[in-house]
Design an enzyme around this catalytic site. Structure first.
Site, PDB file in Angstrom:
ATOM      1  CG  ASP A  60      -0.264   0.279   2.470  1.00 40.23           C
ATOM      2  OD1 ASP A  60       0.967   0.461   2.451  1.00 40.23           O
ATOM      3  OD2 ASP A  60      -0.925   0.320   3.513  1.00 40.23           O
ATOM      4  N   GLY A  63      -0.636   5.984   2.608  1.00 44.85           N
ATOM      5  CA  GLY A  63      -1.630   7.032   2.836  1.00 44.85           C
ATOM      6  C   GLY A  63      -2.563   6.707   3.989  1.00 44.85           C
ATOM      7  CG  PHE A  64      -5.549   3.218   5.770  1.00 35.37           C
ATOM      8  CD1 PHE A  64      -6.864   3.654   5.801  1.00 35.37           C
ATOM      9  CD2 PHE A  64      -5.126   2.339   6.757  1.00 35.37           C
ATOM     10  CE1 PHE A  64      -7.747   3.219   6.789  1.00 35.37           C
ATOM     11  CE2 PHE A  64      -6.000   1.898   7.744  1.00 35.37           C
ATOM     12  CZ  PHE A  64      -7.308   2.337   7.758  1.00 35.37           C
ATOM     13  CG  ASP A 114      -5.415   6.783  -0.828  1.00 35.55           C
ATOM     14  OD1 ASP A 114      -4.365   6.514  -0.200  1.00 35.55           O
ATOM     15  OD2 ASP A 114      -6.481   6.175  -0.630  1.00 35.55           O
ATOM     16  CD  GLN A 156     -10.176   7.247  -0.347  1.00 35.76           C
ATOM     17  OE1 GLN A 156     -11.211   7.183   0.323  1.00 35.76           O
ATOM     18  NE2 GLN A 156      -9.086   6.528  -0.048  1.00 35.76           N
ATOM     19  CG  ASP A 233      -5.881  -5.149   2.620  1.00 35.44           C
ATOM     20  OD1 ASP A 233      -6.537  -4.446   1.823  1.00 35.44           O
ATOM     21  OD2 ASP A 233      -5.565  -4.756   3.753  1.00 35.44           O
ATOM     22  CB  CYS A 271      -9.970 -26.702   8.547  1.00 38.10           C
ATOM     23  SG  CYS A 271      -8.632 -25.523   8.321  1.00 38.10           S
ATOM     24  CB  CYS A 273      -5.020 -25.121   8.902  1.00 38.21           C
ATOM     25  SG  CYS A 273      -5.738 -25.187  10.549  1.00 38.21           S
ATOM     26  CB  CYS A 276      -8.091 -28.181  11.573  1.00 41.17           C
ATOM     27  SG  CYS A 276      -8.875 -26.618  12.032  1.00 41.17           S
ATOM     28  CG  HIS A 302      -8.387 -22.348  11.876  1.00 35.70           C
ATOM     29  ND1 HIS A 302      -8.866 -23.445  11.204  1.00 35.70           N
ATOM     30  CD2 HIS A 302      -9.474 -21.593  12.196  1.00 35.70           C
ATOM     31  CE1 HIS A 302     -10.179 -23.372  11.136  1.00 35.70           C
ATOM     32  NE2 HIS A 302     -10.579 -22.259  11.729  1.00 35.70           N
TER      33      HIS A 302
END
Lengths: 340, 340
Positions: A60, A63-64, A114, A156, A233, A271, A273, A276, A302
């Protein structure tokens, strides 16, 4: 995209990350600029080499984080001046600087710098942030002169349909290889987010990847996919994992809860993973109660696996022509008989 | 044996633990009795199933922890009464209780409940602890009635050769399947430890496995192997890893150190672990500086791998008839051209 803020998905090795099914990983320009600095990452041969991840990477723009985490001294059309949370040093971030840093980091996708307004904000403030975001986007494009990294623009417009439509039109007109929608998942009611997703998704160029930033949960992912979004994300899988919570069947379970103390069944029998396939709820409860690192690690693995399995299942349903039936609108009781 | 105090080697999954080359793992009776309690482990099908480790397991008896960590209310020939550090509850541990707990935990090897005197201690105090340890050993043997778990006795005697010789004689006379030497690595000078190892090793029955408890570092491992010891446990690899230190070529490196900031070489080019095969010193430095969990994990994996590689190399040298040349007495500059 699992979130690897500081060039690491928290608590997860590169090979474990691969095992979750993750294809693409996000890292944060703001954090990496502060520590270790983009020059060290560049000297290492770029972010892929630095963090040992050979799959696609996106950074990214910072900005955020500047607007949400930063101790801002000044913001104007030039850029943002803020104090480093590490040492109090004054740092200036501009569209040009954000591009230089991201080119040095060398991810596959860079994001435009941004201005993400807070929620709530007045229509006038959001309109001003949009104008600045669009002007900054042109400067980002002028600076971003590299052929081995894609630059995505960011739409935006807050919760104002008129501003969202205008921003989508302006950003789409830049003809970039991908387009993102920002300013969601910033505190607005979930119905607002759905409204934005439903409005803006169809306005974006259909042939380009659409990235909904900072989302999210299973329902929001399904609503967004139904409206044409491809990339997401979210820190939730690892953050929940570190706090002892597991995503199971669309619910959040607190593994610290005493009801798991004597429960010798797998967290989720379906699952694959590491948590699990090898352990029980009683063991995970024991690890979380004992503040053991392994508890946080296994729950993070998981939760990442759950979200990736869910997006993989949506992709498969789309290819098989049954997405609308199985996932959209996604409800807790909806059928999803594919890989999910 | 990597130390898995609470049924987890800190920060390491079962498959990562296997990848370090570890064959046998230690867990702590004292800690597991307090949390989650042996009944839950037994209900899970035993410690192997509970922690997802299908290799050999050993549990210590809790004696060392009671005497070193416990808030002891009373100690007499019957056993020890202490306050739980969790909730202040009064807990009584006796030889019989330590056996019952270990049988419920179900490791492959259980350790006798002994009294480990602190260092320094008077000869009279150590002699009393020896007498009690020997009396308790007889009670452990009477209680430990199970065919699928081996019980090892523990030799005490502090730094007093007469007491060590007497204890070795008494414990060896019990004809147990293995024999351990305790009361080392409790704060005594390293020369004292070497002296004990050199004295006691040859006194133990040659055909039985010899376990030197709480050791250790490369030099101490080599000295002990040269004197007939086979089994070791030490928290050092994972504890150092969690604190940002790596074992490299017999040295301890603090990865927080600024000299690693720009060092884009592997930690140890000859090491096959996840940290060395995929990452650089600069990346590990970055993770440790950023307090990232992954830094602690990778350094723990590296340190475990280093120690296991070292013991594996000693085993190979013994089989090839060159142990004395390569490892004993082990010096930093000694040659070890095998797998190490």
């Amino acid at each position: 995209m699992p979130v690897g803020t500081l060039a690491t998905v928290k608590g997860v090795t590169a090979s474990q990350l691969r095992d979750t099914g993750a294809q693409m990983v996000l890292a944060n320009t703001y954090h990496l600029h502060l520590q270790p600095g983009e020059q060290i990452v560049a000297d290492a041969g770029g972010l892929h080499r630095f963090m040992g991840w050979d799959g696609p990477l996106l950074t990214d723009s910072g900005g955020f984080q500047v607007f949400s985490l930063g101790d801002i001294n000044r913001i104007d059309d030039h850029g943002v001046v803020f104090r480093s949370p590490r040492d109090g040093a004054r740092i200036t971030l501009t569209p040009e600087r954000a591009m230089e840093i991201q080119m040095a980091l060398g991810a596959d996708v860079a994001m435009a710098f941004d201005q993400c307004p807070p929620y709530p904000a007045s229509e006038a403030d959001v309109a001003a942030a949009c104008r600045r975001t669009h002007a900054w986007l042109e400067r980002c494009i002028s600076t971003h002169r590299t052929t081995d990294q894609a630059l995505f623009g960011i739409v935006q417009g807050g919760c104002f349909p008129r501003l969202r439509a205008e921003s989508a039109r302006v950003v789409a007109s830049m003809n970039l290889p991908g387009i993102a929608v920002g300013g969601v998942s910033v505190g607005e009611p979930v119905e607002e987010m759905h409204r934005i997703v439903r409005q803006v998704g169809p306005l974006l160029p259909a042939a380009k990847p659409h990235y909904l930033m900072g989302v999210g949960t299973l329902r929001e992912l399904a609503v967004a996919v139904a409206n044409g979004f491809d990339l997401f994300d979210c820190v939730l899988p690892t953050r929940l994992g570190r706090h002892g919570a597991a995503l199971v069947g669309g619910e959040r379970w607190n593994l610290r809860n005493a009801r798991f103390r004597h429960d010798h069944t797998p967290l989720d029998a379906g699952c694959p993973c590491a948590a699990c396939s090898r352990h029980t709820r009683a063991y995970l409860h024991h690890l979380i109660r004992s503040e053991e690192m392994l508890g946080k690690i296994l729950l993070s693995l998981h939760n990442l696996t759950q979200l990736i399995r869910f997006t993989t299942a949506m992709g498969q349903a789309i290819r098989e022509g049954c997405f609308a039936e199985d996932f959209a609108p996604w409800e807790p009781g909806s059928e999803a008989g594919h890989t999910w």
